[in-house]
Scaffold this motif. Structure first.
Motif, PDB file in Angstrom:
ATOM      1  N   ILE A  68      16.057  -1.508  13.382  1.00 32.56           N
ATOM      2  CA  ILE A  68      15.217  -0.950  12.179  1.00 32.56           C
ATOM      3  C   ILE A  68      16.222  -0.838  11.180  1.00 32.56           C
ATOM      4  CG2 ILE A  68      16.087   1.563  12.687  1.00 32.56           C
ATOM      5  CD1 ILE A  68      13.448   2.640  11.854  1.00 32.56           C
ATOM      6  N   ASP A  69      15.467  -1.058  10.110  1.00 30.53           N
ATOM      7  CA  ASP A  69      16.231  -0.971   8.575  1.00 30.53           C
ATOM      8  C   ASP A  69      15.587  -0.178   7.665  1.00 30.53           C
ATOM      9  OD1 ASP A  69      18.325  -1.529   6.901  1.00 30.53           O
ATOM     10  OD2 ASP A  69      17.908  -3.681   6.810  1.00 30.53           O
ATOM     11  N   PHE A  70      16.206  -0.008   6.709  1.00 31.53           N
ATOM     12  CA  PHE A  70      15.526   1.038   5.539  1.00 31.53           C
ATOM     13  C   PHE A  70      15.636   0.362   4.159  1.00 31.53           C
ATOM     14  CE2 PHE A  70      17.634   3.120   8.938  1.00 31.53           C
ATOM     15  CZ  PHE A  70      16.808   4.063   9.554  1.00 31.53           C
ATOM     16  N   VAL A  71      14.793   0.745   3.388  1.00 29.80           N
ATOM     17  CA  VAL A  71      14.247  -0.016   2.102  1.00 29.80           C
ATOM     18  C   VAL A  71      14.246   0.853   1.183  1.00 29.80           C
ATOM     19  CG1 VAL A  71      13.078  -1.836   0.960  1.00 29.80           C
ATOM     20  CG2 VAL A  71      13.630  -2.250   3.086  1.00 29.80           C
ATOM     21  N   GLY A  72      15.071   1.234   0.123  1.00 29.21           N
ATOM     22  CA  GLY A  72      14.749   2.137  -0.974  1.00 29.21           C
ATOM     23  C   GLY A  72      13.656   1.819  -1.664  1.00 29.21           C
ATOM     24  N   GLY A  73      12.674   2.834  -2.334  1.00 33.86           N
ATOM     25  CA  GLY A  73      11.654   2.632  -3.111  1.00 33.86           C
ATOM     26  C   GLY A  73      12.044   1.795  -4.371  1.00 33.86           C
ATOM     27  N   ILE A  74      13.092   1.890  -4.787  1.00 31.92           N
ATOM     28  CA  ILE A  74      13.267   1.197  -6.073  1.00 31.92           C
ATOM     29  C   ILE A  74      13.223  -0.374  -5.954  1.00 31.92           C
ATOM     30  CG2 ILE A  74      15.878   0.897  -5.513  1.00 31.92           C
ATOM     31  CD1 ILE A  74      14.581   1.639  -8.943  1.00 31.92           C
ATOM     32  N   ARG A  75      13.090  -0.984  -4.614  1.00 30.91           N
ATOM     33  CA  ARG A  75      12.927  -2.282  -4.385  1.00 30.91           C
ATOM     34  C   ARG A  75      11.420  -2.759  -4.480  1.00 30.91           C
ATOM     35  NH1 ARG A  75      17.329  -5.178  -2.982  1.00 30.91           N
ATOM     36  NH2 ARG A  75      19.311  -4.015  -2.278  1.00 30.91           N
ATOM     37  N   GLY A  76      10.579  -1.769  -4.417  1.00 31.83           N
ATOM     38  CA  GLY A  76       8.997  -1.914  -4.618  1.00 31.83           C
ATOM     39  C   GLY A  76       8.626  -2.266  -3.126  1.00 31.83           C
ATOM     40  N   LEU A  77       7.236  -2.016  -2.829  1.00 32.14           N
ATOM     41  CA  LEU A  77       6.529  -2.318  -1.535  1.00 32.14           C
ATOM     42  C   LEU A  77       6.567  -3.802  -1.202  1.00 32.14           C
ATOM     43  CD1 LEU A  77       3.838   0.439  -1.784  1.00 32.14           C
ATOM     44  CD2 LEU A  77       6.006   0.498  -0.780  1.00 32.14           C
ATOM     45  N   GLY A  78       6.624  -4.744  -2.415  1.00 33.69           N
ATOM     46  CA  GLY A  78       6.464  -6.049  -2.154  1.00 33.69           C
ATOM     47  C   GLY A  78       7.858  -6.542  -1.552  1.00 33.69           C
ATOM     48  N   GLU A  79       8.846  -5.588  -1.321  1.00 36.34           N
ATOM     49  CA  GLU A  79      10.156  -6.025  -0.359  1.00 36.34           C
ATOM     50  C   GLU A  79       9.774  -6.035   1.022  1.00 36.34           C
ATOM     51  OE1 GLU A  79      14.346  -6.898   0.038  1.00 36.34           O
ATOM     52  OE2 GLU A  79      12.920  -7.344  -1.255  1.00 36.34           O
ATOM     53  N   LEU A  80       8.866  -4.898   1.072  1.00 34.19           N
ATOM     54  CA  LEU A  80       8.499  -4.683   2.660  1.00 34.19           C
ATOM     55  C   LEU A  80       7.917  -6.003   3.231  1.00 34.19           C
ATOM     56  CD1 LEU A  80       7.266  -1.072   2.543  1.00 34.19           C
ATOM     57  CD2 LEU A  80       9.433  -1.940   2.980  1.00 34.19           C
ATOM     58  N   GLU A  81       6.852  -6.689   2.266  1.00 28.47           N
ATOM     59  CA  GLU A  81       6.401  -7.851   2.860  1.00 28.47           C
ATOM     60  C   GLU A  81       7.380  -8.934   2.823  1.00 28.47           C
ATOM     61  OE1 GLU A  81       2.840  -8.967   0.572  1.00 28.47           O
ATOM     62  OE2 GLU A  81       2.194  -6.793   0.575  1.00 28.47           O
ATOM     63  N   ARG A  82       8.103  -9.025   1.797  1.00 29.93           N
ATOM     64  CA  ARG A  82       9.345 -10.206   1.932  1.00 29.93           C
ATOM     65  C   ARG A  82      10.094  -9.946   3.263  1.00 29.93           C
ATOM     66  NH1 ARG A  82      14.305 -11.461   1.237  1.00 29.93           N
ATOM     67  NH2 ARG A  82      14.881  -9.117   0.845  1.00 29.93           N
ATOM     68  N   ARG A  83      10.608  -8.897   3.524  1.00 29.03           N
ATOM     69  CA  ARG A  83      11.308  -8.712   5.062  1.00 29.03           C
ATOM     70  C   ARG A  83      10.649  -9.185   6.078  1.00 29.03           C
ATOM     71  NH1 ARG A  83      15.653  -5.093   4.501  1.00 29.03           N
ATOM     72  NH2 ARG A  83      15.991  -5.852   6.702  1.00 29.03           N
ATOM     73  N   TYR A  95      -2.427  -1.267   6.517  1.00 29.89           N
ATOM     74  CA  TYR A  95      -3.394  -0.398   6.820  1.00 29.89           C
ATOM     75  C   TYR A  95      -2.729   1.035   6.539  1.00 29.89           C
ATOM     76  CZ  TYR A  95      -4.047  -3.774  10.826  1.00 29.89           C
ATOM     77  OH  TYR A  95      -4.445  -5.135  11.367  1.00 29.89           O
ATOM     78  N   SER A  96      -3.632   1.970   6.708  1.00 26.56           N
ATOM     79  CA  SER A  96      -3.189   3.515   6.370  1.00 26.56           C
ATOM     80  C   SER A  96      -3.325   4.132   7.559  1.00 26.56           C
ATOM     81  CB  SER A  96      -4.592   3.890   5.343  1.00 26.56           C
ATOM     82  OG  SER A  96      -4.330   5.269   5.298  1.00 26.56           O
ATOM     83  N   LEU A  97      -2.257   4.880   7.737  1.00 26.31           N
ATOM     84  CA  LEU A  97      -2.139   5.641   8.901  1.00 26.31           C
ATOM     85  C   LEU A  97      -2.019   7.023   8.524  1.00 26.31           C
ATOM     86  CD1 LEU A  97       0.718   3.919  11.042  1.00 26.31           C
ATOM     87  CD2 LEU A  97      -1.623   3.477  11.299  1.00 26.31           C
ATOM     88  N   VAL A  98      -2.740   7.938   9.032  1.00 22.48           N
ATOM     89  CA  VAL A  98      -2.761   9.295   8.758  1.00 22.48           C
ATOM     90  C   VAL A  98      -2.422  10.184  10.224  1.00 22.48           C
ATOM     91  CG1 VAL A  98      -4.155  11.206   8.094  1.00 22.48           C
ATOM     92  CG2 VAL A  98      -4.427   9.089   6.812  1.00 22.48           C
ATOM     93  N   ALA A  99      -1.464  11.053   9.981  1.00 20.35           N
ATOM     94  CA  ALA A  99      -1.349  11.503  11.311  1.00 20.35           C
ATOM     95  C   ALA A  99      -2.083  12.850  11.666  1.00 20.35           C
ATOM     96  CB  ALA A  99       0.208  12.578  11.068  1.00 20.35           C
ATOM     97  N   LYS A 100      -2.685  12.744  12.876  1.00 18.74           N
ATOM     98  CA  LYS A 100      -3.524  13.594  13.355  1.00 18.74           C
ATOM     99  C   LYS A 100      -3.094  14.949  13.473  1.00 18.74           C
ATOM    100  CE  LYS A 100      -6.206  10.244  16.123  1.00 18.74           C
ATOM    101  NZ  LYS A 100      -6.703   9.726  17.462  1.00 18.74           N
ATOM    102  N   TYR A 127       0.725  -1.210   0.079  1.00 22.56           N
ATOM    103  CA  TYR A 127      -0.006  -0.033  -0.140  1.00 22.56           C
ATOM    104  C   TYR A 127       1.115   1.180   0.202  1.00 22.56           C
ATOM    105  CZ  TYR A 127      -3.468   3.493   1.318  1.00 22.56           C
ATOM    106  OH  TYR A 127      -4.013   4.747   1.418  1.00 22.56           O
ATOM    107  N   ALA A 128       0.817   1.947  -0.962  1.00 23.23           N
ATOM    108  CA  ALA A 128       1.457   3.242  -1.064  1.00 23.23           C
ATOM    109  C   ALA A 128       0.446   4.399  -0.660  1.00 23.23           C
ATOM    110  CB  ALA A 128       1.835   3.436  -2.545  1.00 23.23           C
ATOM    111  N   PRO A 129       1.149   5.472   0.276  1.00 22.21           N
ATOM    112  CA  PRO A 129       0.557   6.447   0.971  1.00 22.21           C
ATOM    113  C   PRO A 129      -0.052   7.452  -0.097  1.00 22.21           C
ATOM    114  CG  PRO A 129       2.591   6.290   1.899  1.00 22.21           C
ATOM    115  CD  PRO A 129       2.462   5.313   0.893  1.00 22.21           C
ATOM    116  N   ARG A 130      -1.110   8.109  -0.261  1.00 19.49           N
ATOM    117  CA  ARG A 130      -1.570   8.805  -1.375  1.00 19.49           C
ATOM    118  C   ARG A 130      -1.201  10.389  -1.265  1.00 19.49           C
ATOM    119  NH1 ARG A 130      -2.564   3.684  -2.460  1.00 19.49           N
ATOM    120  NH2 ARG A 130      -4.545   3.225  -3.126  1.00 19.49           N
ATOM    121  N   ALA A 131      -0.768  10.724   0.054  1.00 16.59           N
ATOM    122  CA  ALA A 131      -0.418  12.054   0.230  1.00 16.59           C
ATOM    123  C   ALA A 131       0.597  12.267   1.338  1.00 16.59           C
ATOM    124  CB  ALA A 131      -1.942  12.958   0.546  1.00 16.59           C
ATOM    125  N   LYS A 132       0.907  13.245   1.421  1.00 21.02           N
ATOM    126  CA  LYS A 132       1.923  13.559   2.816  1.00 21.02           C
ATOM    127  C   LYS A 132       1.115  13.317   4.114  1.00 21.02           C
ATOM    128  CE  LYS A 132       5.130  17.208   1.244  1.00 21.02           C
ATOM    129  NZ  LYS A 132       5.864  18.291   1.416  1.00 21.02           N
TER     130      LYS A 132
END
Length: 417
Positions: free
Chosen positions: A351-366, A308-313, A291-296
């Motif tokens: 914590i670790d960091f994943v560049g967007g070039i790897r795609g969101l599927g990489e987050l599920e894999r991790r 899940y979608s999280l939106v800062a209050k 799931y890619a966030p739609r806005a800041k």
């Protein structure tokens, strides 16, 4: 006023450029670099990653830096690299996924880096600086460029557009990662002068990527100045090689987070705690796509096999602050630190960091391979970066991921004098 200085690049002949060029030195480890260069004696990795010709244990040893110099000299003797006869600029275009970014290759002023005309937004690590200091100094060359940006200047845009319209490129090739690289040398005296004058009207340059290379080039310049106290300022060691792009061309990808555990909380306790600062909404997704966030100020969160979608209050961050209003800072201040106990993401092993070039599927894999949860972030914008740099501030760690990366080996700036 910004300075861009023409120079006679050391670069591959047209017929060898695809063999010589390589990925940047810092996007791979020793083993990967060895594999990439295997069977290709003309690979630029023999210069920018000369540890492939010494050993992994000697990466930061004098013999490895000496080997880089030896290989650079060998490349010239073998004709893998040839020096242009006159100083000029180079128009460098990259095409990835149909997106085009076009910059000008030249040399920026070390003094303007020192006085802040070239603005930074990241801290550097001394050990990484020292590596490129020793490498550049041993080679007497800046073997890889810095990635700079500037606010759009119509005059420079016109020069680039007109030159490309009426001249054939010298390089035009596509690499294994699907990125096309095109280069037009610009040696015409009037056009070179027009480019120089155009940059004199640019208020500031911004380091987009390459803070360590910039700092290292400045440090080598300081060494050379100390060794030549009568320097005039015109010597090549007073400049650092860069590709300078208009901000409108640049593409910053998301830079995402994966976390190892819930800091002793159950999933239910964790979900309850984060709702103090975020609006939590389950979302339906296709497995592997995320799931890619739609806005800041919105985040995707992957936990327990669900997105899940999280939106800062409202009220959880100061909207007008250049740093604290960034999504990575909001996440850190309202969730990673207070809920998960990750106070310093630079040093925490949780914590670790994943560049967007790897795609969101990489987050599920991790998460399937040992991490407990993941966060997808909305990408930082160039305007965000400019605001931080203009304020003299430093971005939070792992804020920006630029793609495509600059190809190495297309041009080298020597600083012998």
């Amino acid at each position: 006023m910004a300075t861009l200085h023409p120079f006679p690049a050391l670069r591959p002949p047209q017929e060898l450029v695809a063999r010589v060029s390589s990925l940047p030195y810092d996007v791979m480890n020793h083993k990967e670099a060895c594999a990439m260069a295997e069977g290709n004696e003309a690979s630029f990795l023999h210069i920018c990653r000369s540890d492939i010709d010494t050993s992994e244990a000697e990466i930061h040893e004098p013999q490895t830096y000496a080997k880089a110099r030896e290989n650079l000299e060998s490349f010239e003797k073998k004709g893998y690299l040839v020096r242009d006869k006159s100083a000029g600029f180079y128009i460098y275009r990259q095409i990835m996924w149909g997106r085009v970014q076009t910059g000008i290759v030249g040399c920026a002023s070390v003094d303007e880096y020192i006085n802040g005309t070239i603005k930074k937004h990241e801290l550097t690590r001394k050990e990484k600086e020292l590596d490129r200091i020793e490498h550049f100094d041993a080679c007497s060359a800046q073997t890889e460029p810095v990635f700079l940006a500037y606010r759009k200047h119509e005059g420079l845009s016109t020069i680039i557009r007109e030159w490309i319209k009426f001249h054939k490129p010298e390089y035009d090739f596509t690499t294994d990662d699907g990125v096309t690289h095109i280069l037009w040398p610009v040696a015409d005296v009037e056009t070179v002068e027009a480019i120089k004058k155009g940059f004199e009207e640019v208020e500031a340059l911004y380091i987009a990527d390459g803070h360590h290379r910039t700092a290292s080039s400045a440090a080598v310049s300081a060494r050379r100045r100390a060794a030549h106290p009568d320097f005039s300022g015109a010597e090549e060691f007073n400049y650092l090689m860069a590709v300078v792009f208009c901000d409108e061309d640049l593409f910053i990808m998301d830079y995402n987070r994966v976390v190892r555990d819930l800091n002793g909380l159950s999933q239910q306790e964790f979900l309850e705690k984060i709702q103090q600062s975020f609006v939590l909404t389950p979302v339906d997704t296709i497995p592997g796509e995320g799931y890619a966030p739609r806005a800041k100020h919105e985040y995707g969160m992957y936990l327990g096999g669900k997105w899940y979608s999280l939106v800062a209050k409202a009220g959880t961050f100061p909207a007008d602050h250049p740093i604290e209003s960034l999504d990575c800072a909001i996440l850190q201040a309202n969730l990673l630190a207070p809920v998960l106990g990750i106070d310093d993401p630079r040093t925490s092993e949780r914590i670790d960091f994943v560049g967007g070039i790897r795609g969101l599927g990489e987050l599920e894999r991790r998460c399937a391979e040992g991490m407990e949860l993941a966060f997808s972030l909305y990408p930082v914008t160039m305007n965000d970066l400019f605001k931080v740099a203009d304020a003299g501030e430093i971005m939070p760690p792992k804020s920006t991921w630029f793609e495509p990366k600059l190809r190495s080996g297309l041009f080298i700036h020597t600083i012998e004098n």
